[in-house]
Design a protein around this motif. Structure first.
Motif, PDB file in Angstrom:
ATOM      1  N   PRO A   1      74.887 105.539 -44.176  1.00 20.34           N
ATOM      2  CA  PRO A   1      74.271 106.054 -45.413  1.00 20.34           C
ATOM      3  C   PRO A   1      73.102 106.976 -45.111  1.00 20.34           C
ATOM      4  O   PRO A   1      72.391 106.803 -44.124  1.00 20.34           O
TER       5      PRO A   1
ATOM      6  N   ARG B   1      73.715  99.778 -47.946  1.00 18.38           N
ATOM      7  CA  ARG B   1      72.713 100.442 -47.098  1.00 18.38           C
ATOM      8  C   ARG B   1      72.918 100.056 -45.633  1.00 18.38           C
ATOM      9  O   ARG B   1      71.966  99.895 -44.883  1.00 18.38           O
ATOM     10  N   GLU B   2      74.167  99.912 -45.262  1.00 15.65           N
ATOM     11  CA  GLU B   2      74.521  99.559 -43.890  1.00 15.65           C
ATOM     12  C   GLU B   2      75.457 100.605 -43.316  1.00 15.65           C
ATOM     13  O   GLU B   2      76.349 101.108 -44.006  1.00 15.65           O
TER      14      GLU B   2
ATOM     15  N   VAL C   1      69.308 106.735 -51.809  1.00 11.51           N
ATOM     16  CA  VAL C   1      70.558 106.937 -51.080  1.00 11.51           C
ATOM     17  C   VAL C   1      71.191 108.238 -51.555  1.00 11.51           C
ATOM     18  O   VAL C   1      71.607 108.351 -52.717  1.00 11.51           O
TER      19      VAL C   1
ATOM     20  N   ILE D   1      69.650 107.797 -46.242  1.00 12.28           N
ATOM     21  CA  ILE D   1      68.599 107.167 -47.036  1.00 12.28           C
ATOM     22  C   ILE D   1      67.279 107.872 -46.756  1.00 12.28           C
ATOM     23  O   ILE D   1      66.856 107.989 -45.603  1.00 12.28           O
TER      24      ILE D   1
ATOM     25  N   MET E   1      77.009 103.032 -49.082  1.00 15.93           N
ATOM     26  CA  MET E   1      75.894 103.390 -49.938  1.00 15.93           C
ATOM     27  C   MET E   1      75.305 102.165 -50.638  1.00 15.93           C
ATOM     28  O   MET E   1      74.087 102.032 -50.771  1.00 15.93           O
TER      29      MET E   1
ATOM     30  N   GLY F   1      63.609 105.575 -50.004  1.00 18.93           N
ATOM     31  CA  GLY F   1      64.649 104.595 -50.281  1.00 18.93           C
ATOM     32  C   GLY F   1      65.786 105.101 -51.138  1.00 18.93           C
ATOM     33  O   GLY F   1      66.673 104.322 -51.519  1.00 18.93           O
TER      34      GLY F   1
ATOM     35  N   SER G   1      69.237 109.107 -40.497  1.00 18.86           N
ATOM     36  CA  SER G   1      67.864 108.999 -40.970  1.00 18.86           C
ATOM     37  C   SER G   1      67.164 110.353 -40.953  1.00 18.86           C
ATOM     38  O   SER G   1      66.485 110.735 -41.908  1.00 18.86           O
TER      39      SER G   1
ATOM     40  N   ASP H   1      72.205  97.463 -40.284  1.00 22.30           N
ATOM     41  CA  ASP H   1      71.294  97.658 -41.406  1.00 22.30           C
ATOM     42  C   ASP H   1      70.355  98.805 -41.058  1.00 22.30           C
ATOM     43  O   ASP H   1      69.449  98.662 -40.236  1.00 22.30           O
TER      44      ASP H   1
ATOM     45  N   THR I   1      68.054 100.145 -42.769  1.00 20.15           N
ATOM     46  CA  THR I   1      66.710 100.079 -43.344  1.00 20.15           C
ATOM     47  C   THR I   1      65.710  99.435 -42.407  1.00 20.15           C
ATOM     48  O   THR I   1      64.501  99.490 -42.655  1.00 20.15           O
TER      49      THR I   1
END
Length: 572
Positions: free
Chosen positions: A264, A232-233, A272, A266, A229, A270, A300, A134, A136
């Motif tokens: 993804p 979000r992993e 994508v 991101i 996408m 937030g 990231s 993950d 995020t």
């Protein structure tokens, strides 16, 4: 989510997401689905969502609304693949957004090949991914990296970070991200950056292969990209040819990929943007969870760099476009008169303001050797560059035909035949020519589908000159014949010519200025043509208030002075 896809009309292929309970289709700029075709009503029809079903309803349009070539009279339920037609524009009603399958996309100069996104068997989407992360919530631990590779990895990460800090455009950011990843992952055979495009679909933007090996076609699983996408992993598959998640997908097996990592992109907000993907066919150096953590970390940083580059590129494109539009505006204004005519006993006023930097309305004056003055005002259907180009051409041809033909009815006949013969994709022009003879105080008016000139005479009702004789707009019927209307001007009489950007100006409540307000304002006494024109423009602007201008505005006023002004004769 349902969509409406245009299949016949000005922009075939464009799609409208039906994501509101009520969506209005029509010609007006405030509509949700705008169709810039003059035969379409301003508010033509509406699509309603009620209890999970969609319905189509006509809004008392002039030309009706059809479903599968049948005129609808009441609220009509929509079914998959229904064909909706308004005038000459047709749409397909599709319950789910269409995806382009097997689309080849141009990519960056990292390879000479092309990329095809392939949709895989949907039944495989629920299978288990061997390793996932993950992104995020940041790194989640992992097996760790030690020794020389850790130092190389850290150095490469720092280099990527510095490169992204210096790069400002997409063409700089994208290759630097992949170059840095290939220094970290020595076993990688291929790296790709896939981004969401303006339509919401995903498209490959840059690719890199080990040692610069080019492939004629690179096949990529849309399933992998979509999953990364949406969830979000970041995830990896140790061997996609045997991974149970992809075991029903023949296209995956044909890729001959032994290990894939996908992370993804991101942004900090937030959003994508797309994915980073690496793959290798070296079974001895399959990607591990620690590799996935590194890729997620790079993704990231890369997302921030890509987002900034996108903003930079858009700003540069916008700046270039604004510069081009500024030049186009200057060129267009050069076609307009630089001064008003000054025949003895008459005064003129004109006003022109496009809704955008360039527009489709125009006016012109032509003075004949015998003292007569031709006044032309016209409205090319549509806005923007195409309308402006047609306007420029129409301006030059109108002047040429007036100089050679003389009779305005013949001029419109020739202009109409010329436009009809070239089939301008449904575009047409409304135009009126007024010939003023200041010696005889006489007017000749020939009208091609335009609003009739208004004659304001003291203590008498307003008169729309030539309304009964007005013909069709130019560009519709090739052999149409135009007729002239004639009248005389008394001292103090005023004539007003205008385009619908004035009569159909809108306020914040959605009301139109309308002919009633226009006639009332024109009927008010004015001391001269300039006062008449400025009072009308001021009244329209006060009515609009804070509402933006949505159509070009053009106005020409001229007036016979109440008493003859004789030229000064010096004393003998």
């Amino acid at each position: 989510m349902a969509i409406l896809k245009e299949i016949e009309g000005p922009e075939p292929g464009r799609q409208f997401r039906l994501d509101k309970p009520r969506m209005v289709l029509g010609r007006h700029p405030d509509c949700d689905i705008i169709v810039e075709v003059d035969a379409v009503s301003r508010y033509h029809a509406q699509i309603l969502l009620a209890q999970g079903a969609f319905f189509l309803e006509d809004l008392n349009s002039r030309n009706g609304t059809f479903v599968n070539d049948r005129l609808i009279r009441d609220r009509h339920p929509l079914q998959e693949n229904d064909r909706i037609r308004v005038c000459d524009v047709s749409f397909a009603f599709l319950p789910e957004p269409t995806e382009r399958i097997g689309r080849r996309s141009p990519i960056g100069t990292g390879t000479a090949g092309s990329v095809v996104l392939v949709d895989d068997d949907p039944s495989s989407r629920s299978s288990t991914i061997m390793s996932k992360l993950d992104v995020t919530v940041g790194p989640q631990g992992g097996t760790g990296i030690s020794g020389q590779r850790a130092e190389l990895t850290l150095a490469a990460l720092l280099e990527i970070s510095r490169s992204l800090g210096r790069a400002i455009s997409m063409d700089e950011v994208l290759p630097q991200v992949l170059d840095g990843l290939f220094k970290i992952f020595r076993q990688a055979d291929r790296g790709l950056i896939i981004l969401r495009d303006e339509s919401g679909d995903v498209a490959p933007r840059w690719t890199k292969t080990r040692d610069g090996r080019d492939e004629e076609t690179i096949s990529i699983s849309r399933t992998i990209v979509r999953q990364a996408m949406q969830s979000r992993e970041a995830f990896l598959s140790a061997d996609t040819s045997s991974d149970e998640r992809f075991n029903t997908s023949q296209s995956i097996a044909n890729f001959r990929i032994r290990s894939v990592m996908c992370a993804p992109l991101i942004t900090s907000d937030g959003e994508v943007l797309g994915v980073l993907q690496l793959d290798t066919q070296d079974q001895g150096q399959r990607f591990q969870l620690a590799d996935l953590e590194i890729l997620a970390s790079v993704a990231s940083q890369a997302a921030t760099g890509i987002h900034n580059a996108q903003l930079h590129d858009r700003a540069m494109q916008q700046e270039a476009l604004q510069q081009e539009l500024k030049i186009a505006e200057e060129v267009q204004r050069s076609f307009l008169p630089q001064s008003v005519p000054r025949p003895l006993g008459y005064e003129f006023f004109d006003f022109y303001r496009p809704a955008n930097q360039i527009g489709g309305d125009y006016f012109d004056y032509l003075q004949f050797p015998d003292g007569r003055v031709a006044v032309i005002i016209a409205d090319v259907v549509g806005h923007g560059v195409a309308a402006a180009l047609l306007m420029a051409r129409l301006s030059s041809e109108s002047r040429f035909y007036l100089a050679t033909e003389g009779e305005p009815a013949h001029v419109l006949t020739r202009l109409n035949a010329r436009l009809c013969g070239e089939q301008l994709d449904g575009r047409f022009v409304t135009l009126v020519i007024v010939i003023l003879d200041p010696h005889q105080h006489a007017l000749t008016v020939v009208n091609a589908g335009h609003m009739a000139p208004i004659l304001c005479r003291r203590e008498q009702p307003l008169l729309e000159i030539g309304r009964e004789e007005a013909g069709l707009p130019l560009g519709i019927v090739e052999d149409f014949g135009y007729a002239a209307a004639r009248c005389s001007l008394e001292p103090g009489d005023s004539v007003v010519l205008f385009t619908d950007g004035i009569s159909e100006a809108m306020n914040v409540q959605g009301e139109l200025y309308g002919m009633g307000r226009l006639r009332t304002q024109v009927a008010r006494s004015a001391t001269n043509a300039e006062a008449l024109g400025e009072s009308l423009i001021d009244n329209v602007q006060q009515f609009m208030g804070e509402h933006p201008q949505t159509d070009d505005m053009c106005l020409v006023c001229f007036r016979r002075t109440p008493t003859e002004i004789l030229p000064m004769v010096p004393n003998a």
